[in-house]
Design an enzyme around this catalytic site. Structure first.
Site, PDB file in Angstrom:
ATOM      1  N   CYS A   8      -7.309  -0.867  -6.496  1.00  0.00           N
ATOM      2  CA  CYS A   8      -6.260  -1.012  -5.433  1.00  0.00           C
ATOM      3  C   CYS A   8      -6.199  -2.681  -5.198  1.00  0.00           C
ATOM      4  CB  CYS A   8      -6.536  -0.638  -4.137  1.00  0.00           C
ATOM      5  SG  CYS A   8      -5.381  -0.082  -3.198  1.00  0.00           S
ATOM      6  N   HIS A   9      -6.797  -3.347  -3.987  1.00  0.00           N
ATOM      7  CA  HIS A   9      -6.713  -4.535  -3.559  1.00  0.00           C
ATOM      8  C   HIS A   9      -7.862  -5.269  -4.059  1.00  0.00           C
ATOM      9  CE1 HIS A   9      -3.399  -3.313  -0.890  1.00  0.00           C
ATOM     10  NE2 HIS A   9      -3.134  -4.638  -0.626  1.00  0.00           N
TER      11      HIS A   9
END
Length: 184
Positions: free
Chosen positions: A112-113
């Site tokens: 994800c991030h």
């Protein structure tokens, strides 16, 4: 059956902001394979996980990242969450720890991030990666080849980098994590 018996994995998160499922699902996959996950953060105490933007559970920190040695671990996992990697990339101990995994050729997995921290550690240049779509420009500007796929496993420079986009990709991410760590 793949086993991680005798393998120790560092899960690095900031004191606040990690996406809970991106921490707990890979953690459980490591434990189910017989490995030992350890929760590292920027300092001792407890980390506050989130379900997107809402507070979720807290988890005890096993050690502060600045006190740990990369040689004691077989792999690194960087869960996402919007605030988590943004806070980690401003911590010099966290960035050095991440960079050291690449320098020593050990597997790294980010979801994800999570790849935001990899940018700060100058670890994406020349690699193919995926992430949450909003990181595309940042990763490309840092020299990565960004693709929109459930899972990307990039072998480059003597180690493997495993990346995925979001919680929906966790089954593929967890399987790749366990498989690559078992065979590294």
């Amino acid at each position: 059956m793949i086993t991680l018996q005798g393998r120790k994995l560092a899960f690095l998160v900031a004191l606040e902001g990690a996406e809970q499922v991106e921490l707990t699902r890979p953690w459980a996959a490591v434990q189910e394979a017989g490995g030992t996950p350890r929760l590292l953060s920027t300092r001792a105490g407890r980390v506050q996980a989130f379900r997107h933007l809402d507070r979720a559970d807290q988890f005890p920190v096993d050690a502060a990242v600045g006190e740990e040695n990369v040689d004691d671990y077989d792999a690194l996992v960087l869960p996402g969450g919007v605030a988590n990697p943004d806070l980690l990339r401003t911590d010099q101990h966290a960035v050095r720890f991440v960079r050291a995994f690449f320098d020593t050729g050990k597997p790294v997995a980010a979801i994800c991030h999570g790849p935001w921290t990899l940018i700060e550690a100058d670890a994406v240049r020349g690699r193919t990666v995926t992430s949450w779509p909003s990181l595309r420009t940042d990763l490309t500007n840092a020299g990565a080849n960004w693709v929109d796929r459930e899972l990307v496993v990039c072998e480059n420079g003597g180690n493997v980098l495993i990346t995925s986009r979001k919680p929906d990709d966790l089954a593929a991410f967890d399987e790749a994590l366990v498989t690559w760590v078992a065979h590294s």
